[in-house]
Design a protein around this motif. Structure first.
Motif, mmCIF file in Angstrom:
data_model
loop_
_atom_site.group_PDB
_atom_site.id
_atom_site.type_symbol
_atom_site.label_atom_id
_atom_site.label_comp_id
_atom_site.label_asym_id
_atom_site.label_seq_id
_atom_site.Cartn_x
_atom_site.Cartn_y
_atom_site.Cartn_z
ATOM 1 N N LEU A 117 0.845 -1.195 0.000
ATOM 2 C CA LEU A 117 0.000 0.000 0.000
ATOM 3 C C LEU A 117 0.884 1.250 0.000
ATOM 4 C CD1 LEU A 117 -2.788 1.355 0.232
ATOM 5 C CD2 LEU A 117 -2.603 1.093 2.705
ATOM 6 N N GLY A 118 1.981 1.212 0.735
ATOM 7 C CA GLY A 118 2.902 2.343 0.809
ATOM 8 C C GLY A 118 3.601 2.627 -0.499
ATOM 9 N N TYR A 119 4.103 1.595 -1.179
ATOM 10 C CA TYR A 119 4.807 1.889 -2.424
ATOM 11 C C TYR A 119 3.856 2.211 -3.563
ATOM 12 C CZ TYR A 119 4.442 -3.084 -3.824
ATOM 13 O OH TYR A 119 4.003 -4.325 -4.154
ATOM 14 N N ILE A 120 2.632 1.701 -3.515
ATOM 15 C CA ILE A 120 1.637 2.106 -4.511
ATOM 16 C C ILE A 120 1.288 3.585 -4.303
ATOM 17 C CG2 ILE A 120 -0.752 1.797 -5.261
ATOM 18 C CD1 ILE A 120 -0.401 -1.222 -4.657
ATOM 19 N N LEU A 121 1.077 3.972 -3.054
ATOM 20 C CA LEU A 121 0.801 5.386 -2.749
ATOM 21 C C LEU A 121 1.967 6.287 -3.135
ATOM 22 C CD1 LEU A 121 -1.036 5.613 0.685
ATOM 23 C CD2 LEU A 121 -1.750 6.594 -1.489
ATOM 24 N N ALA A 122 3.181 5.829 -2.904
ATOM 25 C CA ALA A 122 4.353 6.633 -3.273
ATOM 26 C C ALA A 122 4.348 6.922 -4.762
ATOM 27 C CB ALA A 122 5.649 5.911 -2.863
ATOM 28 N N SER A 163 10.932 -5.796 -6.896
ATOM 29 C CA SER A 163 9.949 -5.160 -7.777
ATOM 30 C C SER A 163 9.375 -3.869 -7.193
ATOM 31 C CB SER A 163 8.809 -6.126 -8.083
ATOM 32 O OG SER A 163 7.922 -6.264 -6.986
ATOM 33 N N PHE A 164 9.481 -3.666 -5.894
ATOM 34 C CA PHE A 164 8.865 -2.493 -5.262
ATOM 35 C C PHE A 164 9.254 -1.168 -5.925
ATOM 36 C CE2 PHE A 164 8.474 -4.678 -0.807
ATOM 37 C CZ PHE A 164 7.508 -5.527 -1.300
ATOM 38 N N PRO A 165 10.554 -0.860 -6.111
ATOM 39 C CA PRO A 165 10.894 0.427 -6.736
ATOM 40 C C PRO A 165 10.388 0.537 -8.172
ATOM 41 C CG PRO A 165 12.832 -0.533 -5.690
ATOM 42 C CD PRO A 165 11.754 -1.569 -5.665
ATOM 43 N N LEU A 166 10.449 -0.546 -8.919
ATOM 44 C CA LEU A 166 9.959 -0.539 -10.295
ATOM 45 C C LEU A 166 8.461 -0.258 -10.334
ATOM 46 C CD1 LEU A 166 10.335 -1.080 -13.354
ATOM 47 C CD2 LEU A 166 9.874 -3.502 -12.846
ATOM 48 N N VAL A 167 7.728 -0.896 -9.452
ATOM 49 C CA VAL A 167 6.280 -0.710 -9.396
ATOM 50 C C VAL A 167 5.943 0.746 -9.053
ATOM 51 C CG1 VAL A 167 4.223 -1.318 -8.057
ATOM 52 C CG2 VAL A 167 5.731 -3.110 -8.930
ATOM 53 N N ALA A 168 6.603 1.310 -8.053
ATOM 54 C CA ALA A 168 6.343 2.705 -7.692
ATOM 55 C C ALA A 168 6.685 3.631 -8.863
ATOM 56 C CB ALA A 168 7.157 3.092 -6.459
ATOM 57 N N TYR A 169 7.812 3.364 -9.516
ATOM 58 C CA TYR A 169 8.217 4.191 -10.654
ATOM 59 C C TYR A 169 7.179 4.128 -11.780
ATOM 60 C CZ TYR A 169 10.829 5.955 -14.622
ATOM 61 O OH TYR A 169 11.208 6.659 -15.728
ATOM 62 N N LEU A 170 6.742 2.922 -12.132
ATOM 63 C CA LEU A 170 5.791 2.772 -13.235
ATOM 64 C C LEU A 170 4.426 3.372 -12.902
ATOM 65 C CD1 LEU A 170 6.645 -0.829 -14.490
ATOM 66 C CD2 LEU A 170 7.174 1.357 -15.610
ATOM 67 N N PHE A 177 -7.144 3.356 -9.957
ATOM 68 C CA PHE A 177 -7.217 1.966 -9.508
ATOM 69 C C PHE A 177 -6.762 1.003 -10.601
ATOM 70 C CE2 PHE A 177 -9.934 -1.906 -9.580
ATOM 71 C CZ PHE A 177 -9.289 -2.596 -8.575
ATOM 72 N N LEU A 178 -7.157 1.255 -11.831
ATOM 73 C CA LEU A 178 -6.749 0.393 -12.940
ATOM 74 C C LEU A 178 -5.224 0.377 -13.065
ATOM 75 C CD1 LEU A 178 -7.566 -1.391 -15.346
ATOM 76 C CD2 LEU A 178 -7.649 0.697 -16.715
ATOM 77 N N ILE A 179 -4.606 1.535 -13.001
ATOM 78 C CA ILE A 179 -3.140 1.623 -13.062
ATOM 79 C C ILE A 179 -2.523 0.908 -11.867
ATOM 80 C CG2 ILE A 179 -1.178 3.214 -12.938
ATOM 81 C CD1 ILE A 179 -2.997 5.226 -14.503
ATOM 82 N N ASN A 180 -3.025 1.219 -10.669
ATOM 83 C CA ASN A 180 -2.501 0.594 -9.450
ATOM 84 C C ASN A 180 -2.674 -0.922 -9.486
ATOM 85 O OD1 ASN A 180 -1.954 3.139 -8.480
ATOM 86 N ND2 ASN A 180 -3.613 3.162 -7.000
ATOM 87 N N GLY A 181 -3.822 -1.368 -9.954
ATOM 88 C CA GLY A 181 -4.093 -2.803 -9.983
ATOM 89 C C GLY A 181 -3.214 -3.543 -10.973
ATOM 90 N N LEU A 182 -3.078 -2.979 -12.167
ATOM 91 C CA LEU A 182 -2.265 -3.645 -13.184
ATOM 92 C C LEU A 182 -0.788 -3.677 -12.799
ATOM 93 C CD1 LEU A 182 -3.877 -2.299 -16.481
ATOM 94 C CD2 LEU A 182 -3.973 -4.638 -15.573
ATOM 95 N N ASP A 204 -4.256 -7.541 -2.902
ATOM 96 C CA ASP A 204 -3.474 -6.452 -3.487
ATOM 97 C C ASP A 204 -4.363 -5.508 -4.291
ATOM 98 O OD1 ASP A 204 -1.240 -7.501 -2.312
ATOM 99 O OD2 ASP A 204 -0.421 -8.377 -4.158
ATOM 100 N N LEU A 205 -5.409 -6.044 -4.909
ATOM 101 C CA LEU A 205 -6.352 -5.177 -5.620
ATOM 102 C C LEU A 205 -7.129 -4.292 -4.652
ATOM 103 C CD1 LEU A 205 -7.656 -7.592 -8.403
ATOM 104 C CD2 LEU A 205 -6.192 -5.575 -8.699
ATOM 105 N N VAL A 206 -7.456 -4.823 -3.487
ATOM 106 C CA VAL A 206 -8.109 -3.998 -2.459
ATOM 107 C C VAL A 206 -7.166 -2.870 -2.031
ATOM 108 C CG1 VAL A 206 -8.974 -3.989 -0.082
ATOM 109 C CG2 VAL A 206 -9.652 -5.810 -1.663
ATOM 110 N N LYS A 207 -5.886 -3.189 -1.823
ATOM 111 C CA LYS A 207 -4.914 -2.156 -1.453
ATOM 112 C C LYS A 207 -4.727 -1.151 -2.588
ATOM 113 C CE LYS A 207 -2.427 -5.645 0.241
ATOM 114 N NZ LYS A 207 -1.265 -6.413 0.647
ATOM 115 N N ALA A 208 -4.784 -1.606 -3.832
ATOM 116 C CA ALA A 208 -4.685 -0.700 -4.982
ATOM 117 C C ALA A 208 -5.876 0.254 -5.008
ATOM 118 C CB ALA A 208 -4.608 -1.500 -6.278
ATOM 119 N N LEU A 209 -7.053 -0.234 -4.656
ATOM 120 C CA LEU A 209 -8.247 0.615 -4.607
ATOM 121 C C LEU A 209 -8.145 1.623 -3.466
ATOM 122 C CD1 LEU A 209 -11.039 1.317 -5.695
ATOM 123 C CD2 LEU A 209 -11.991 -0.459 -4.206
#
Length: 183
Positions: A38-43, A90-97, A115-120, A156-161
């Motif tokens: 949730l933290g790196y998605i938010l970042a 993968s965490f830094p790559l995911v936050a970057y993308l 959410f679509l971006i975060n989820g994918l 993870d989709l719930v956290k992305a939402l």
């Protein structure tokens, strides 16, 4: 990089570490269900590609140095060669993308688009990388490893939402918008 940017990067690194204090849920497959993603998605959503990726990279480097920042108080370079190594890498790559895909048009994106971006990226790509790495490190067939990690996708989709909702709501607060300057 400006001092404000360094403070924001450090703040999100700390947020990801604090999310590690929440207890992990062990599902018995070698990789725990945690709240740190949730933290790196938010970042990525809030800081954009450069600052979001940097904050998460700093977190990963601190874990590699042995600081017990991962959920359950884990840390150390050896984790990168275990079943969770692909996730951590993968965490830094995911936050970057996520930052790359949201930062340019963030003002016009709604919760479902974010959410679509975060989820994918935050759920699907992260679990794909984590599953492939787990297959390699545990000497499992790739299909079996990917079937194993599919259990993480709904959570993870719930956290992305949640991250999408928080990011879109936070951009509506003028002082927050000025502070982050990318949302």
């Amino acid at each position: 990089m400006k001092t404000k940017d360094l403070v924001i990067v450090a703040m999100f690194t700390a947020l990801i570490a604090v999310l590690g204090l929440l207890p992990a849920i062990n599902l018995g497959i070698g990789v725990p269900f945690t709240f740190q993603n949730l933290g790196y998605i938010l970042a990525g959503c809030l800081l954009g590609s450069k600052r979001g990726g940097l904050s998460v990279l700093l977190f990963v480097l601190m874990v590699a140095m042995g600081l017990p920042l991962l959920s359950g108080g884990h840390g150390g370079f050896g984790l990168f060669f275990g079943p969770t190594g692909g996730y951590i890498l993968s965490f830094p790559l995911v936050a970057y993308l996520i930052g790359l895909l949201t930062e340019r048009k963030f003002q016009s994106l709604n919760v479902w688009q974010v959410f679509l971006i975060n989820g994918l990226i935050g759920a699907i790509l992260c679990n794909l990388i984590g599953g492939l790495f787990m297959a390699f490190n545990l000497h499992l067939p790739i299909i079996k490893a990917l079937k194993t990690v599919i259990v993480f996708v709904p959570g993870d989709l719930v956290k992305a939402l949640i991250a999408a909702f928080l990011a879109v709501r936070l951009r509506e607060i003028p002082s927050i918008r000025r502070f982050f300057n990318t949302i």
